[in-house]
Scaffold this active site. Structure first.
Site, PDB file in Angstrom:
ATOM      1  CG  HIS A 293      -1.111  -8.629  -0.084  1.00 50.68           C
ATOM      2  ND1 HIS A 293      -0.722  -7.318  -0.011  1.00 50.68           N
ATOM      3  CD2 HIS A 293      -2.432  -8.576  -0.354  1.00 50.68           C
ATOM      4  CE1 HIS A 293      -1.756  -6.526  -0.235  1.00 50.68           C
ATOM      5  NE2 HIS A 293      -2.810  -7.264  -0.452  1.00 50.68           N
TER       6      HIS A 293
ATOM      7  CE1 TYR B 152      -3.107  -2.947   0.221  1.00 53.72           C
ATOM      8  CE2 TYR B 152      -3.712  -2.289   2.437  1.00 53.72           C
ATOM      9  CZ  TYR B 152      -3.865  -3.131   1.355  1.00 53.72           C
ATOM     10  OH  TYR B 152      -4.784  -4.144   1.416  1.00 53.72           O
TER      11      TYR B 152
HETATM   12  N1  LIG Z   1      -5.881  -8.610   1.056  1.00 56.04           N
HETATM   13  C1  LIG Z   1      -6.173  -8.050  -0.102  1.00 56.04           C
HETATM   14  O1  LIG Z   1      -5.778  -8.509  -1.187  1.00 56.04           O
HETATM   15  C2  LIG Z   1      -7.022  -6.794  -0.092  1.00 56.04           C
HETATM   16  C3  LIG Z   1      -7.564  -6.313  -1.299  1.00 56.04           C
HETATM   17  C4  LIG Z   1      -8.382  -5.182  -1.254  1.00 56.04           C
HETATM   18  C5  LIG Z   1      -8.625  -4.558  -0.028  1.00 56.04           C
HETATM   19  N2  LIG Z   1      -8.057  -5.020   1.137  1.00 56.04           N
HETATM   20  C6  LIG Z   1      -8.298  -4.380   2.460  1.00 56.04           C
HETATM   21  O2  LIG Z   1      -9.688  -4.101   2.614  1.00 56.04           O
HETATM   22  C7  LIG Z   1      -9.867  -2.700   2.825  1.00 56.04           C
HETATM   23  C8  LIG Z   1     -11.198  -2.219   2.285  1.00 56.04           C
HETATM   24  O3  LIG Z   1     -11.359  -2.522   0.935  1.00 56.04           O
HETATM   25  P1  LIG Z   1     -11.422  -1.414  -0.201  1.00 56.04           P
HETATM   26  O4  LIG Z   1     -10.423  -0.359   0.096  1.00 56.04           O
HETATM   27  O5  LIG Z   1     -11.322  -2.133  -1.497  1.00 56.04           O
HETATM   28  O6  LIG Z   1     -12.877  -0.795  -0.155  1.00 56.04           O
HETATM   29  P2  LIG Z   1     -14.258  -0.870   0.682  1.00 56.04           P
HETATM   30  O7  LIG Z   1     -14.003  -0.720   2.114  1.00 56.04           O
HETATM   31  O8  LIG Z   1     -15.037  -2.028   0.183  1.00 56.04           O
HETATM   32  O9  LIG Z   1     -14.948   0.451   0.103  1.00 56.04           O
HETATM   33  C9  LIG Z   1     -14.339   1.695   0.256  1.00 56.04           C
HETATM   34  C10 LIG Z   1     -15.269   2.740  -0.322  1.00 56.04           C
HETATM   35  O10 LIG Z   1     -16.425   2.853   0.522  1.00 56.04           O
HETATM   36  C11 LIG Z   1     -16.605   4.218   0.882  1.00 56.04           C
HETATM   37  N3  LIG Z   1     -17.161   4.272   2.223  1.00 56.04           N
HETATM   38  C12 LIG Z   1     -16.689   3.709   3.370  1.00 56.04           C
HETATM   39  N4  LIG Z   1     -17.532   3.942   4.402  1.00 56.04           N
HETATM   40  C13 LIG Z   1     -18.541   4.702   3.905  1.00 56.04           C
HETATM   41  C14 LIG Z   1     -19.707   5.251   4.476  1.00 56.04           C
HETATM   42  N5  LIG Z   1     -20.028   5.075   5.751  1.00 56.04           N
HETATM   43  N6  LIG Z   1     -20.520   5.978   3.676  1.00 56.04           N
HETATM   44  C15 LIG Z   1     -20.230   6.160   2.371  1.00 56.04           C
HETATM   45  N7  LIG Z   1     -19.149   5.648   1.771  1.00 56.04           N
HETATM   46  C16 LIG Z   1     -18.315   4.911   2.531  1.00 56.04           C
HETATM   47  C17 LIG Z   1     -15.234   4.851   0.805  1.00 56.04           C
HETATM   48  O11 LIG Z   1     -15.368   6.224   0.528  1.00 56.04           O
HETATM   49  P3  LIG Z   1     -14.472   7.349   1.281  1.00 56.04           P
HETATM   50  O12 LIG Z   1     -13.059   6.898   1.115  1.00 56.04           O
HETATM   51  O13 LIG Z   1     -14.858   8.579   0.580  1.00 56.04           O
HETATM   52  O14 LIG Z   1     -14.921   7.322   2.720  1.00 56.04           O
HETATM   53  C18 LIG Z   1     -14.621   4.111  -0.386  1.00 56.04           C
HETATM   54  O15 LIG Z   1     -15.023   4.696  -1.598  1.00 56.04           O
HETATM   55  C19 LIG Z   1      -8.648  -2.103   2.128  1.00 56.04           C
HETATM   56  O16 LIG Z   1      -8.449  -0.751   2.486  1.00 56.04           O
HETATM   57  C20 LIG Z   1      -7.580  -3.036   2.582  1.00 56.04           C
HETATM   58  O17 LIG Z   1      -7.206  -2.752   3.918  1.00 56.04           O
HETATM   59  C21 LIG Z   1      -7.269  -6.148   1.113  1.00 56.04           C
END
Ligand SMILES: NC(=O)c1ccc[n+]([C@@H]2O[C@H](COP(=O)([O-])OP(=O)(O)OC[C@H]3O[C@@H](n4cnc5c(N)ncnc54)[C@H](OP(=O)(O)O)[C@@H]3O)[C@@H](O)[C@H]2O)c1
Length: 289
Positions: free
Chosen positions: A109, A51
């Site tokens: 990962h 990241y």
């Molecule tokens: N292990 C892996 O391979 C892997 C892969 C992908 C992700 N991850 C982990 O999972 C985490 C989350 O996944 P992600 O980043 O893909 O996305 P996510 O959490 O599924 O979605 C994030 C989106 O939701 C919005 N959001 C969050 N809370 C909200 C609320 N209460 N109201 C309105 N919008 C809201 C955010 O907007 P704003 O930013 O504007 O708040 C952003 O656009 C990552 O950050 C990472 O730590 C791991």
């Protein structure tokens, strides 16, 4: 309140049910995001070598005002590190970058380097070598809980057949409309806790009418419905946001989705596109199993 709730792990530790995801939060914004989250009651913070924000996340952990031991800090060994030496060295680098003495959780990962994600060539033996580096880092007190991410059933079976310590977690893509129930069940049967990444479908769930309708029925936001869904499946939910209002909203999930509605949400028509993010291997649409 969900922020105070934890799941037990197979290694005897506890992990918060809800954590802050930090993918795509820039390094120079990460410390403030972590401090804001901690002030709201978040105790689990999820980052990764990939990241590019471990420095900022570490700064946030060190400057949030809470003792180190009250937080659960998690990172990931980059998918490209597939030897013992590369993985071991990367863990030391992570600790140095973050300015921390130990990590609460370190996970592999991905079972394959991203360029080979879900392609035919598997890395069963390579992952055993990386796993030994994690086991040794755990014995040395550098990391506490060790686990994996994006591992499929056969990746897990291979590791389970030849390990000193069983993986405590598998962090997988899991959200309303896209839930690999057989994998979730396999993890459960083997004492591996599932962590749900992208629980809001990387934001795409917020544009989905069926999810909006169900959220309306419960009088909650679509994001809250998504987070509650992951937790009711027994998974850790890791929503990403740097916005304190969203953090607060994501943590207000003390409602219960009925069993019948959980069924509906699990089998709802799948969100097929993650927009611009389809280029990322994890969203590429390749089947999970
Ligand atoms: N292990 C892996 O391979 C892997 C892969 C992908 C992700 N991850 C982990 O999972 C985490 C989350 O996944 P992600 O980043 O893909 O996305 P996510 O959490 O599924 O979605 C994030 C989106 O939701 C919005 N959001 C969050 N809370 C909200 C609320 N209460 N109201 C309105 N919008 C809201 C955010 O907007 P704003 O930013 O504007 O708040 C952003 O656009 C990552 O950050 C990472 O730590 C791991």
């Amino acid at each position: 309140m969900i922020l105070n709730e934890t799941y037990p792990l197979s290694d005897g530790r506890q992990i918060p049910k809800l954590g802050l995801g930090t993918w795509s939060i820039d390094d120079d914004k990460a410390a403030e995001a972590v401090r804001n989250a901690v002030a709201l009651g978040y105790r689990l913070i999820d980052t990764a070598q990939a990241y590019g924000n471990e420095r900022g996340v570490g700064e946030g952990v060190r400057t949030c005002g809470l003792p180190r031991e009250s937080l659960f800090v998690a990172s990931k060994v980059a998918a490209e590190h597939k030897t013992y030496e590369a993985a071991a060295h990367s863990i030391d680098e992570t600790l140095e970058k973050m300015g921390l003495d130990y990590l609460d959780q370190m996970i592999i990962h991905s079972p394959q380097p991203w360029t080979e994600f879900r392609l035919e060539k598997r890395c069963f033996e390579e992952n055993k070598a990386v796993w030994r580096a994690l086991e040794d880092a755990q014995s040395a007190g550098k990391v506490r809980t060790i686990g994996v991410s994006n591992f499929l059933r056969d990746d897990l079976e291979s590791l389970l057949s030849d390990c000193r310590v069983k993986p405590a977690v598998d962090q997988i893509l899991l959200h309303i409309t896209n839930t690999d129930l057989p994998l979730v069940e396999f993890c459960k049967a083997n004492g591996i806790l599932v962590e749900a990444y992208s629980p809001i479908a990387h934001g795409e769930a917020l544009k989905n009418d069926a999810i909006a309708d169900m959220a309306g029925k419960y009088g909650v936001s679509a994001a809250q419905l998504c987070i509650r869904y992951a937790i009711q499946l027994g998974a850790v939910a890791l929503p990403k946001t740097a916005d304190p209002a969203h953090m607060k909203n994501d943590a207000a999930v003390d409602f219960v989705i009925s069993d019948a509605d959980m069924e509906v949400l699990t089998h709802m028509e799948r969100i097929k596109s993650y927009g611009d993010f389809d280029v990322f291997p994890v969203f590429s649409g390749k089947p999970l199993a």
